[in-house]
Each structure stands twice: as structure tokens, then as C-alpha cells.
Design a protein around this motif. Structure first.
Motif, PDB file in Angstrom:
ATOM      1  N   MET A 119       0.832  -1.196   0.000  1.00  0.00           N
ATOM      2  CA  MET A 119       0.000   0.000   0.000  1.00  0.00           C
ATOM      3  C   MET A 119       0.870   1.251   0.000  1.00  0.00           C
ATOM      4  O   MET A 119       1.826   1.352   0.762  1.00  0.00           O
ATOM      5  CB  MET A 119      -0.900   0.005   1.248  1.00  0.00           C
ATOM      6  N   ASP A 120       0.516   2.195  -0.869  1.00  0.00           N
ATOM      7  CA  ASP A 120       1.211   3.476  -0.873  1.00  0.00           C
ATOM      8  C   ASP A 120       0.859   4.263   0.386  1.00  0.00           C
ATOM      9  O   ASP A 120      -0.222   4.101   0.971  1.00  0.00           O
ATOM     10  CB  ASP A 120       0.796   4.299  -2.095  1.00  0.00           C
ATOM     11  N   LYS A 121       1.768   5.128   0.812  1.00  0.00           N
ATOM     12  CA  LYS A 121       1.521   6.032   1.930  1.00  0.00           C
ATOM     13  C   LYS A 121       1.911   7.434   1.489  1.00  0.00           C
ATOM     14  O   LYS A 121       2.962   7.618   0.869  1.00  0.00           O
ATOM     15  CB  LYS A 121       2.335   5.636   3.154  1.00  0.00           C
ATOM     16  N   VAL A 122       1.070   8.403   1.817  1.00  0.00           N
ATOM     17  CA  VAL A 122       1.408   9.780   1.521  1.00  0.00           C
ATOM     18  C   VAL A 122       1.334  10.587   2.815  1.00  0.00           C
ATOM     19  O   VAL A 122       0.353  10.537   3.549  1.00  0.00           O
ATOM     20  CB  VAL A 122       0.489  10.381   0.429  1.00  0.00           C
ATOM     21  N   TYR A 123       2.419  11.288   3.123  1.00  0.00           N
ATOM     22  CA  TYR A 123       2.507  12.129   4.309  1.00  0.00           C
ATOM     23  C   TYR A 123       2.306  13.584   3.884  1.00  0.00           C
ATOM     24  O   TYR A 123       2.953  14.058   2.938  1.00  0.00           O
ATOM     25  CB  TYR A 123       3.874  11.977   4.968  1.00  0.00           C
ATOM     26  N   TYR A 124       1.423  14.299   4.590  1.00  0.00           N
ATOM     27  CA  TYR A 124       1.122  15.672   4.196  1.00  0.00           C
ATOM     28  C   TYR A 124       0.650  16.476   5.410  1.00  0.00           C
ATOM     29  O   TYR A 124       0.466  15.934   6.513  1.00  0.00           O
ATOM     30  CB  TYR A 124       0.042  15.691   3.103  1.00  0.00           C
ATOM     31  N   ASN A 125       0.458  17.783   5.200  1.00  0.00           N
ATOM     32  CA  ASN A 125      -0.052  18.693   6.215  1.00  0.00           C
ATOM     33  C   ASN A 125       0.879  18.765   7.436  1.00  0.00           C
ATOM     34  O   ASN A 125       0.439  18.664   8.577  1.00  0.00           O
ATOM     35  CB  ASN A 125      -1.473  18.316   6.657  1.00  0.00           C
ATOM     36  N   GLY A 126       2.157  18.944   7.160  1.00  0.00           N
ATOM     37  CA  GLY A 126       3.120  19.088   8.249  1.00  0.00           C
ATOM     38  C   GLY A 126       4.336  19.867   7.794  1.00  0.00           C
ATOM     39  O   GLY A 126       4.419  20.329   6.648  1.00  0.00           O
ATOM     40  N   LYS A 127       5.291  20.014   8.688  1.00  0.00           N
ATOM     41  CA  LYS A 127       6.551  20.673   8.364  1.00  0.00           C
ATOM     42  C   LYS A 127       7.521  19.594   7.890  1.00  0.00           C
ATOM     43  O   LYS A 127       7.945  18.743   8.682  1.00  0.00           O
ATOM     44  CB  LYS A 127       7.113  21.371   9.594  1.00  0.00           C
ATOM     45  N   ILE A 128       7.850  19.586   6.625  1.00  0.00           N
ATOM     46  CA  ILE A 128       8.723  18.555   6.060  1.00  0.00           C
ATOM     47  C   ILE A 128      10.116  19.145   5.829  1.00  0.00           C
ATOM     48  O   ILE A 128      10.293  20.099   5.072  1.00  0.00           O
ATOM     49  CB  ILE A 128       8.147  17.996   4.749  1.00  0.00           C
ATOM     50  N   SER A 164      18.809  27.129   0.961  1.00  0.00           N
ATOM     51  CA  SER A 164      18.014  26.639  -0.172  1.00  0.00           C
ATOM     52  C   SER A 164      17.278  25.352   0.155  1.00  0.00           C
ATOM     53  O   SER A 164      17.056  24.524  -0.717  1.00  0.00           O
ATOM     54  CB  SER A 164      18.925  26.412  -1.389  1.00  0.00           C
ATOM     55  N   GLU A 165      16.925  25.167   1.426  1.00  0.00           N
ATOM     56  CA  GLU A 165      16.209  23.961   1.837  1.00  0.00           C
ATOM     57  C   GLU A 165      14.836  23.916   1.159  1.00  0.00           C
ATOM     58  O   GLU A 165      14.019  24.833   1.284  1.00  0.00           O
ATOM     59  CB  GLU A 165      16.049  23.918   3.358  1.00  0.00           C
ATOM     60  N   TYR A 166      14.598  22.827   0.421  1.00  0.00           N
ATOM     61  CA  TYR A 166      13.330  22.640  -0.287  1.00  0.00           C
ATOM     62  C   TYR A 166      12.259  22.227   0.717  1.00  0.00           C
ATOM     63  O   TYR A 166      12.461  21.307   1.520  1.00  0.00           O
ATOM     64  CB  TYR A 166      13.508  21.575  -1.363  1.00  0.00           C
ATOM     65  N   VAL A 167      11.109  22.902   0.695  1.00  0.00           N
ATOM     66  CA  VAL A 167      10.015  22.599   1.622  1.00  0.00           C
ATOM     67  C   VAL A 167       8.830  22.064   0.823  1.00  0.00           C
ATOM     68  O   VAL A 167       7.999  22.830   0.328  1.00  0.00           O
ATOM     69  CB  VAL A 167       9.606  23.846   2.426  1.00  0.00           C
ATOM     70  N   PRO A 168       8.737  20.739   0.696  1.00  0.00           N
ATOM     71  CA  PRO A 168       7.635  20.151  -0.072  1.00  0.00           C
ATOM     72  C   PRO A 168       6.341  20.109   0.739  1.00  0.00           C
ATOM     73  O   PRO A 168       6.336  20.293   1.961  1.00  0.00           O
ATOM     74  CB  PRO A 168       8.141  18.743  -0.365  1.00  0.00           C
ATOM     75  N   GLU A 169       5.270  19.836   0.039  1.00  0.00           N
ATOM     76  CA  GLU A 169       3.957  19.742   0.674  1.00  0.00           C
ATOM     77  C   GLU A 169       3.648  18.323   1.121  1.00  0.00           C
ATOM     78  O   GLU A 169       2.928  18.103   2.100  1.00  0.00           O
ATOM     79  CB  GLU A 169       2.891  20.223  -0.316  1.00  0.00           C
ATOM     80  N   ALA A 170       4.217  17.337   0.394  1.00  0.00           N
ATOM     81  CA  ALA A 170       3.888  15.937   0.689  1.00  0.00           C
ATOM     82  C   ALA A 170       5.018  15.018   0.251  1.00  0.00           C
ATOM     83  O   ALA A 170       5.874  15.381  -0.567  1.00  0.00           O
ATOM     84  CB  ALA A 170       2.595  15.542  -0.020  1.00  0.00           C
ATOM     85  N   VAL A 171       5.002  13.802   0.819  1.00  0.00           N
ATOM     86  CA  VAL A 171       5.971  12.762   0.465  1.00  0.00           C
ATOM     87  C   VAL A 171       5.200  11.468   0.227  1.00  0.00           C
ATOM     88  O   VAL A 171       4.405  11.041   1.071  1.00  0.00           O
ATOM     89  CB  VAL A 171       7.012  12.551   1.590  1.00  0.00           C
ATOM     90  N   ARG A 178      -3.476   7.831   3.517  1.00  0.00           N
ATOM     91  CA  ARG A 178      -3.180   9.247   3.668  1.00  0.00           C
ATOM     92  C   ARG A 178      -2.864   9.528   5.136  1.00  0.00           C
ATOM     93  O   ARG A 178      -3.713   9.303   6.010  1.00  0.00           O
ATOM     94  CB  ARG A 178      -4.362  10.090   3.201  1.00  0.00           C
ATOM     95  N   ILE A 179      -1.645   9.987   5.397  1.00  0.00           N
ATOM     96  CA  ILE A 179      -1.201  10.227   6.771  1.00  0.00           C
ATOM     97  C   ILE A 179      -1.090  11.723   6.998  1.00  0.00           C
ATOM     98  O   ILE A 179      -0.183  12.389   6.488  1.00  0.00           O
ATOM     99  CB  ILE A 179       0.144   9.526   7.046  1.00  0.00           C
ATOM    100  N   ASN A 180      -2.043  12.247   7.775  1.00  0.00           N
ATOM    101  CA  ASN A 180      -2.097  13.665   8.079  1.00  0.00           C
ATOM    102  C   ASN A 180      -1.148  13.960   9.243  1.00  0.00           C
ATOM    103  O   ASN A 180      -1.361  13.486  10.362  1.00  0.00           O
ATOM    104  CB  ASN A 180      -3.530  14.053   8.448  1.00  0.00           C
ATOM    105  N   LEU A 181      -0.117  14.698   8.980  1.00  0.00           N
ATOM    106  CA  LEU A 181       0.877  15.012  10.011  1.00  0.00           C
ATOM    107  C   LEU A 181       0.346  15.988  11.054  1.00  0.00           C
ATOM    108  O   LEU A 181       0.964  16.138  12.117  1.00  0.00           O
ATOM    109  CB  LEU A 181       2.137  15.581   9.355  1.00  0.00           C
TER     110      LEU A 181
END
Length: 535
Positions: free
Chosen positions: A1-10, A19-26, A52-55
Motif C-alpha cells: 500500500m502506498d503512503k502519503v505524508y502531508y499537512n506538516g513541516k517537512i 536553499s532547503e526545499y520545503v515540499p507539501e507531501a511525500v 493518507r497520513i495527516n501530520l
């Protein structure tokens, strides 16, 4: 199963501080990072079953990487009496006596305690045979100093080991003696400790189930998914190998047998593990120890300690010829070598040997030698380390735990320069952090806090000029740690194709005041996409 992490500080650790890249999800698939970016850009990549893993605003970053510790020893120490909170000789006697009663230890057994620190005992000295004989005169009693380099034993151990008035000092060690008659007082230092261990360890009854459980749990609770077993014995390797085969290893272990002991035989016997993981275990190279502990005053310095015996500088554990031979062997075999150097004289011995070997053999291979601890390494030595591409793995927790002791033992100038992270980074030296577990707990967030605040346990500022930024400190326990293990293509940052080794923190270290970083909690640890710890 795929997992997507989102809604947090990544925090990806894939760029630089500016130049730290700040994505929305992984997005994670089959234990690997599939995509890093916006949630919308990933939607066409989701499989039918995606979790879907809501951080919920928490921080996701690469899992921490331990650059030096002793995972098997950590499991063993968990079975012994814990003396770390003892503040006096009476406390030590009480804890050991309670341990004896709880475990029903008789004269055929042994009582072992670990974690005492004479620097913080009311008496300000080591509890030798006279104190430990209060626990038992018949049952062997041994207590290990928090540094792991010193110990005290009772009369029973001295008699079993044949340590008496006429016993010669072992090379690279010291037997404490009473001033009035020269009889051993129960204090043993460095190589002398081995004389006692030879008769004590055979009496230890190890609960291997408890050892296996205790050795890795505390790492996972602290967000660490890659761990070292420094100074591995053949027994350690075999235990870890069996754990891997039984699917009991929940993290990656990198082992380093002693090149001065049976390291060569171990490397030959387990060729399949050298440089390659098999069931979460690999052999990373060799280990060597050149001196002792600065807080125990056995580290080898180029200038004397303050106070005590005049002109006393500590001492080496190995002669120059042995050091050069072992370094040459590692380079000739193309194996990484990790070398324990607390004192600057020990650092000098390692640097001279490696420089000579590199010149004579025209070293071209990338073996990434590591100087472990680096407590009193000098700036001129850091310059040479940079030229040799030698990694500095710094025990930064010394600032907190023993910073005040170092100021007393080393004086103002040297005391402020312990754990010189800023000077090392400014010279282009790759730096990693470690806690030397079980010497101290594997708390990476505390190490980061130490590096950016430089405060001792008594509240004193110790070498503020050596402070680093939070991002620089995070690099030492993520991507730099991966580099030390030749795994920067697989670990240490959140990038597509790398292992899904993550830690979820209660808050982002980059968004807090430096003094508040130690209050961050590890909420979850993820190894290869699977949760291995959750608060």
C-alpha cells in the motif's frame, strides 16, 4: 500500500540552509520514497490503496543516524544495576545491595553495576574495594564508570584475578594502589580493567531475550534507524546475524570489529557482510582505541592536566608501530577505520600514522577514515583532517555532561575548545554527532541542543564561539551520518529513490528557539516505510 505524508513541516535535508526545499507531501511505495512535492502532483501516482497520513502540523524529516555507539553492549548494560543516579558511596552500596537481593545472587554469581560517575559523587572520588566490600566480601562486585574506560572492584574480584601488590601495571592501563602499602585499592583503569573482566564475565548469566529487546528499543524511541556496534566481538556479530535471520532487527546495524583483536578473522569469516547489508547487518570496517576518557583523566594529552600529579598527560593505549601497522592494514584492504581519540596526543598519533600511510601508499580509494570523539583536537589537526578527508565524529554531549569538569581539568583555553564543531565545519571537515551509547542515551535532539547552545549541566556557557546553526547540527545526524557509512545515496535526506526512513517530531527544530529544541518529542519512527515506534 502506498503512503502519503502531508499537512506538516517537512525537512528534506536535501539542500543547504539557504536553499532547503520545503515540499507539501511525500509519497512512499515499497519502502522507498516515490515522490516529493505537492499533494496534487502526486495524485496521479497513487495506487488504488493509498494511506493518507495527516501530520497535523508535526515535523517529518529523515530518520536520525547514529555515528558511533555500542548497540550490543547497550543491551547487556540494561541487565546490570543502574548507578547513573547515585550521588554518594552510600547510594551505590544501597543500589547494588538491592540488585543482589532482587536477583538472588550467590557466591557463584557476580554483581555488576554500570554508569557511576565519580565527578558527581558527594565524595568526589572512585568507590574502591573498601566501599564495594560493604556490598559483599565473598561475591565478586564490579562497577563500570560511565565512560566505559574505568571500573572499581571489590576484594573478591582482585583475589580471583590475582591482582596484588606485586602485579605489574599492564601496558596502556593502571592499577590503583593504597599509598601506605602499595596494595590494590580496587580502582582499575583502561587495560587493567581487562584483568578483572577476564574473571567476571564468565559468571554473568545473560538473558539473551532481554539483551535483544533492550539493545535496540531506546534507539527506535529516539528516532534512530541506523546504529553502530563499535568494537564488535565475534560473539556480537554472531548475535546480530542471528537476530537478522530471525527478523528481529528493526533497524540497520553497522559493525566495526577491533583491528587490534580478532577484526581480521571476523572480516574473513563474514565476507558477505563486509560493506553490504544482509538482514539489516553489515560490517563497515575496523575500530581502534588510542586513549581513554578526559573526564576520567586517562585521555592522552600533549599538555598536562590541571591539578593532580605534575606533568601528568594521560597515556596511550597502543605504541606508534602498532597504530601504523593497523592503519596500513585497513588502507591496504580498502576498509574504513574508526579510531577513538579523546586527547590531542592520541589525535596526533592517528594523524601521523594515516598521513604516512597515505603518502607511502599513494592512497586513492575513498575509505573515509573517522576520528571518534575529538574532544581536545586542535585546529592545526583539524586542518590536516580536512586535507585527508577524515571525518570528525564528535561526542557533543560532553559540553553538557562534563563541560564543567573539562574546564577544571583542562583550563580555560582548552576547556572552551572541547567538541570544536564550529572550527571543524569552518575548515571543511565533515562532522557527525554521536552519544557513545550506553555511555549516554542516544538522544539526537539533546545533541543538537548541545551544539547550538553550548551550555553545561551547571548552566555555564562552554565555548560559545563553537556554536553552530540548527540546520548545521541536523546535517550531522542525517546526511552526514549517511555519508560516513557510504549510504548518502540511500539515506539521510528525503529525496526520490531513497529509503523511507523517517522520524516524526512534535515540532520542527528549525522553527523553535534554540534553547527549546531539547523539549521536542519523537512521535514516530519509520524504517523502510514501516512504523517501528509510535509514542
Amino acid at each position: 500500500m502506498d503512503k502519503v505524508y502531508y499537512n506538516g513541516k517537512i525537512i528534506t535535508m536535501s539542500g543547504t540552509e539557504d536553499s532547503e526545499y520545503v515540499p507539501e507531501a511525500v509519497l512512499v511505495r515499497d519502502g522507498k520514497i516515490k515522490s516529493v512535492g505537492t499533494l496534487r502532483s502526486m495524485e496521479n501516482l497513487f495506487s488504488q490503496n493509498v494511506e493518507r497520513i495527516n501530520l497535523q502540523g508535526r515535523c517529518l524529516m529523515p530518520a536520525f543516524i547514529d555515528a558511533h555507539s555500542h548497540i550490543v553492549m547497550n543491551g547487556q548494560m540494561a541487565l546490570f544495576a543502574d548507578l547513573s543516579d547515585c550521588g554518594s558511596f552510600d547510594d551505590i552500596v544501597a543500589v547494588l545491595d538491592g540488585y543482589r537481593k532482587e536477583h538472588h545472587i550467590s557466591e557463584t554469581g557476580v554483581i555488576i553495576g554500570q554508569g557511576y560517575d565519580h565527578n558527581f559523587l558527594k565524595e568526589g572520588s572512585h568507590p574502591g574495594r573498601q566501599v564495594l566490600d560493604r556490598v559483599s566480601r565473598e561475591i565478586p562486585v564490579m562497577i563500570l564508570h560511565v565512560s566505559g574506560h574505568l571500573a572499581c572492584v571489590n576484594t573478591s574480584v582482585l583475589e580471583l584475578a590475582g591482582i596484588g601488590k606485586d602485579t605489574q601495571e599492564p601496558e596502556g592501563g593502571m592499577i590503583g594502589r593504597r599509598a601506605e602499602d602499595g596494595e590494590p585499592d580496587g580502582y582499575l583503569e583502561e587495560a587493567a580493567l581487562g584483568l578483572a573482566q577476564a574473571v567476571v564475565w564468565g559468571r554473568v548469566r545473560m538473558d539473551m531475550g532481554a539483551v535483544m529487546d533492550g539493545m535496540q528499543r531506546i534507539y527506535l524511541e529516539n528516532g534512530i534507524t541506523t546504529v553502530q556496534d563499535g568494537a564488535s566481538s565475534a560473539e556480537n556479530i554472531e548475535l546480530l546475524k542471528k537476530m537478522g535471520e530471525m527478523d528481529l532487527l528493526k533497524l540497520d546495524v553497522v559493525a566495526y570489529p577491533m583491528v587490534t583483536a580478532d577484526g581480521t578473522e571476523i572480516a574473513q569469516k563474514y565476507k558477505e557482510l563486509c560493506g553490504n547489508y544482509e538482514n539489516h547487518l553489515k560490517i563497515g570496517g575496523y575500530k581502534m582505541i588510542l586513549d581513554g576518557s578526559p573526564q576520567g583523566r586517562s585521555a592522552w594529552l600533549s599538555e598536562p592536566y590541571m591539578g593532580g600529579e605534575k606533568d601528568y598527560c594521560g597515556y596511550p593505549t597502543l605504541d606508534d608501530g602498532t597504530v601504523e601497522r593497523c592503519v596500513r592494514q585497513a588502507v591496504d584492504e580498502g576498509r574504513q577505520i574508526l579510531v577513538h581519540c579523546n586527547g590531542d596526543a592520541a589525535s596526533e598519533q592517528f594523524l601521523r600514522a594515516y598521513e604516512k600511510c597515505a603518502k607511502d601508499m599513494e592512497v586513492q580509494q575513498d575509505i573515509r577514515p573517522v576520528m571518534i570523539h575529538c574532544q581536545t583536537v586542535r585546529n592545526d589537526q583539524l586542518d590536516r583532517m580536512a586535507k585527508l578527508k577524515m571525518i570528525a565524529s564528535i561526542f557533543i554531549g560532553h559540553v553538557w555532561y562534563w563541560g564543567d569538569i573539562h574546564m577544571k581539568n583542562l583550563g580555560e583555553t582548552r576547556g572552551r575548545h572541547i567538541s570544536p564543531v564550529r572550527d571543524a565545519l569552518d575548515r571543511g571537515v565533515t562532522v557527525t554527532f554521536h552519544q557513545d551509547t550506553p555511555v549516554t542515551k542516544p538522544d539526537m535532539l539533546h545533541s543538537i541542543w548541545c551544539a547550538v547552545n553550548r551550555v553545561s549541566r551547571r548552566g555555564n556557557k562552554i565555548g560559545e564561539e563553537q556554536k553552530v546553526t540548527v540546520y548545521e547540527a541536523l546535517k550531522t545526524v542525517t546526511i552526514n551520518g549517511a555519508y560516513q557509512y557510504f549510504e548518502e545515496d540511500k539515506k539521510g535526506s528525503i529525496e526520490e529513490g531513497k529509503n523511507a526512513d523517517f522520524v516524526i517530531l512534535s515540532q520542527s527544530p528549525l522553527e523553535l528557539k534554540p534553547e527549546d529544541i531539547k523539549n521536542i518529542c519523537v512521535m514516530e519512527t519509520i524504517k523502510d516505510g514501516v512504523t517501528v515506534y509510535k509514542k
